[in-house]
Design a protein around this motif. Structure first.
Motif, PDB file in Angstrom:
ATOM      1  N   CYS A  35       0.928  -1.296  -0.165  1.00  0.00           N
ATOM      2  CA  CYS A  35      -0.145   0.061   0.045  1.00  0.00           C
ATOM      3  C   CYS A  35       0.744   1.314  -0.024  1.00  0.00           C
ATOM      4  O   CYS A  35       1.775   1.340   0.790  1.00  0.00           O
ATOM      5  N   ILE A  36       0.635   2.344  -1.036  1.00  0.00           N
ATOM      6  CA  ILE A  36       1.349   3.476  -1.157  1.00  0.00           C
ATOM      7  C   ILE A  36       0.433   4.406  -0.985  1.00  0.00           C
ATOM      8  O   ILE A  36      -0.489   4.567  -1.744  1.00  0.00           O
ATOM      9  N   VAL A  37       0.686   5.429  -0.107  1.00  0.00           N
ATOM     10  CA  VAL A  37      -0.073   6.565   0.206  1.00  0.00           C
ATOM     11  C   VAL A  37       0.713   7.849  -0.373  1.00  0.00           C
ATOM     12  O   VAL A  37       1.912   8.409   0.350  1.00  0.00           O
ATOM     13  N   ILE A  38       0.230   8.754  -1.178  1.00  0.00           N
ATOM     14  CA  ILE A  38       1.055   9.787  -1.595  1.00  0.00           C
ATOM     15  C   ILE A  38       0.115  11.001  -1.125  1.00  0.00           C
ATOM     16  O   ILE A  38      -1.251  10.990  -1.612  1.00  0.00           O
ATOM     17  N   VAL A  39       0.737  11.948  -0.697  1.00  0.00           N
ATOM     18  CA  VAL A  39       0.237  13.041   0.394  1.00  0.00           C
ATOM     19  C   VAL A  39       0.747  14.287  -0.390  1.00  0.00           C
ATOM     20  O   VAL A  39       2.139  14.151  -0.858  1.00  0.00           O
ATOM     21  N   GLY A  40       0.131  15.570   0.177  1.00  0.00           N
ATOM     22  CA  GLY A  40       0.819  16.761   0.316  1.00  0.00           C
ATOM     23  C   GLY A  40       0.971  17.425  -1.176  1.00  0.00           C
ATOM     24  O   GLY A  40       2.003  18.243  -1.372  1.00  0.00           O
ATOM     25  N   ARG A  41       0.262  17.275  -2.224  1.00  0.00           N
ATOM     26  CA  ARG A  41       0.416  17.791  -3.573  1.00  0.00           C
ATOM     27  C   ARG A  41       0.244  19.339  -3.216  1.00  0.00           C
ATOM     28  O   ARG A  41      -0.903  19.696  -2.560  1.00  0.00           O
ATOM     29  N   ASP A  42       1.266  19.861  -3.651  1.00  0.00           N
ATOM     30  CA  ASP A  42       1.229  21.450  -3.552  1.00  0.00           C
ATOM     31  C   ASP A  42       1.168  21.962  -2.201  1.00  0.00           C
ATOM     32  O   ASP A  42       0.766  23.267  -2.159  1.00  0.00           O
ATOM     33  N   ALA A  43       1.337  20.971  -1.187  1.00  0.00           N
ATOM     34  CA  ALA A  43       1.631  21.530   0.210  1.00  0.00           C
ATOM     35  C   ALA A  43       3.060  21.749   0.785  1.00  0.00           C
ATOM     36  O   ALA A  43       3.819  20.873   0.280  1.00  0.00           O
ATOM     37  N   PRO A  44       3.352  22.763   1.513  1.00  0.00           N
ATOM     38  CA  PRO A  44       4.547  23.026   2.020  1.00  0.00           C
ATOM     39  C   PRO A  44       5.167  21.764   2.941  1.00  0.00           C
ATOM     40  O   PRO A  44       4.222  21.080   3.663  1.00  0.00           O
ATOM     41  N   VAL A  45       6.213  21.821   3.138  1.00  0.00           N
ATOM     42  CA  VAL A  45       6.943  20.865   4.076  1.00  0.00           C
ATOM     43  C   VAL A  45       6.437  21.273   5.499  1.00  0.00           C
ATOM     44  O   VAL A  45       6.354  22.376   5.891  1.00  0.00           O
ATOM     45  N   GLU A  46       6.088  19.894   6.154  1.00  0.00           N
ATOM     46  CA  GLU A  46       5.761  20.034   7.617  1.00  0.00           C
ATOM     47  C   GLU A  46       6.859  19.438   8.423  1.00  0.00           C
ATOM     48  O   GLU A  46       6.915  18.337   8.047  1.00  0.00           O
TER      49      GLU A  46
END
Length: 406
Positions: free
Chosen positions: A146-157
């Motif tokens: 399972c691969i989850v891709i997150v944070g498109r266009d979001a700054p580094v947290e």
């Protein structure tokens, strides 16, 4: 009339979909021997047999076989006796209740609450749930990914994936270049090596994508279901404005809808996929409004129902929070997106997905990866990698995939 499944006849299943009707009529003598409270719940599931995933169909058939040969499962008779001891809901005095089992279950539930018997029903259901694990068809140990891709266009947290870090290795200097291509290539390769129907999935919280572009992969997207979502929201707005339909009745009506009622043709001729898409939108709270909720709920249902070997989820920025009247508006123009808030949603969604993944058979062999595609952080949970560690070694996503698969 006496409330008894023994009064069921073949014609009670005349309106069921073809394959479900055939099963119900073939196993009619077995069904008539079940407690009515249990039977109503089982028939509600059986009615959707034609649109179940292969593993669900196998389990339905295994249950029917076990009901017919109860000696195969110790203590099943005692469990069914728990259901038999429940007070009989008035709806079961009505001729033909089995033709609409969903309605019967709703009325039975309300009655059991009013009769103070819901706790006993829950206990009986939990007991049967434990035994259902023994009824289930034995699955081979699968190499699930399972691969989850997150944070498109979001700054580094800072401290991203904090809930997952104790369970795997966190990579803090991951190069994003070619990452999405590497993931999609691996997904397609796994589908080609093991071409099992509904075993490999891609879920996108953003734009529409070409289903034919991923050979052997089942796919679903928030953008692709835009017309269906608009039609459903319009139905909800109309029902709300009339004031004659309460929340419970509205939910009941939505759950009984068919794809053609909302113009859902995204699945093409794949009726299983079309009904699954509709169930995501009609049974999930907020899936019609927020793309992040859509992805999280879709993942939950796929892991629960289809139990895929490969699951790739890609979150996209959802619309910003607004007053409810605006959120359920069918007008799409001028929506403000919230990338930072969407990353928060996606991070928690990734954690929930990992939890649900670990509920499946052979969880010790599962590989799980969550990657911030607009940042440099990824977390990998795999038997091949250490737990609770942080790596500052520079790598790209393709390397990360190789290390995780061991």
């Amino acid at each position: 009339m006496i409330a008894s499944p023994a009064s069921l006849q073949s014609f009670d299943f005349a309106q069921y979909p073809p394959q479900a009707r055939d099963l119900a009529q073939r196993y009619l003598p077995t069904l008539t021997g079940l407690p009515v409270a249990f039977l109503a719940v089982f028939l509600r599931e059986l009615m959707g047999y034609d649109w179940q995933f292969p593993v669900e169909r196998a389990e339905t058939e295994a249950q029917l076989h076990t009901f017919r040969n109860r000696s195969d499962l110790p203590n099943l008779q005692q469990t069914l006796a728990r259901f038999d001891s429940l007070p009989i809901a008035p709806c079961f005095q009505r001729t033909g209740w089995a033709a609409q089992p969903s309605r019967a279950v709703e009325e039975m539930t309300a009655f059991l609450w009013s009769a103070g018997a819901m706790d006993a029903f829950h206990v009986a259901g939990a007991t049967y749930g434990d035994q259902l694990a023994q009824i289930r068809v034995e699955e081979k140990v699968r190499d699930r990914l399972c691969i989850v891709i997150v944070g498109r266009d979001a700054p580094v947290e800072h401290d991203l994936f904090r809930h997952l870090r104790p369970h795997g290795t966190c990579f803090e200097t991951v190069s994003a270049g070619g990452g999405l291509k590497a993931i999609m290539s691996l997904l397609e390769k796994r589908a080609q090596v093991d071409p099992v129907p509904y075993a490999h999935w891609y879920v996108d919280g953003g734009e529409t994508h070409d289903r034919s572009a991923l050979a052997g992969v089942s796919s679903i997207s928030y953008g692709g279901l835009a017309p269906t979502r608009r039609n459903l929201l319009q139905y909800m707005v109309t029902a709300r404005s009339l004031g004659s339909v309460g929340p419970e009745e509205l939910r009941s009506r939505m759950m009984q809808m068919g794809p053609t009622q909302l113009g859902n043709s995204q699945g093409g001729s794949d009726e299983v996929l079309r009904h699954f898409e509709l169930s995501v939108l009609t049974e999930g709270a907020g899936t019609q409004i927020f793309s992040t909720t859509f992805v999280q709920w879709t993942a939950r249902e796929l892991l629960r129902r289809a139990r895929p070997d490969t699951l790739v989820l890609r979150y996209a920025p959802r619309q910003a929070d607004r007053p409810m009247n605006e959120l359920i508006s069918v007008e799409d123009g001028g929506q403000e997106l919230d990338p930072r808030g969407s990353l928060v949603d996606a991070e928690m969604g990734a954690y929930y997905t990992w939890i649900n993944l670990n509920r499946l058979h052979g969880e010790e062999n599962c590989r799980f990866i969550a990657w911030h595609e607009s940042g440099t952080t990824a977390i990998a949970v795999s038997p091949a990698l250490a737990k609770g560690t942080v790596s500052t070694q520079t790598c790209d996503v393709e390397q990360l995939l190789r290390w995780s698969l061991g």
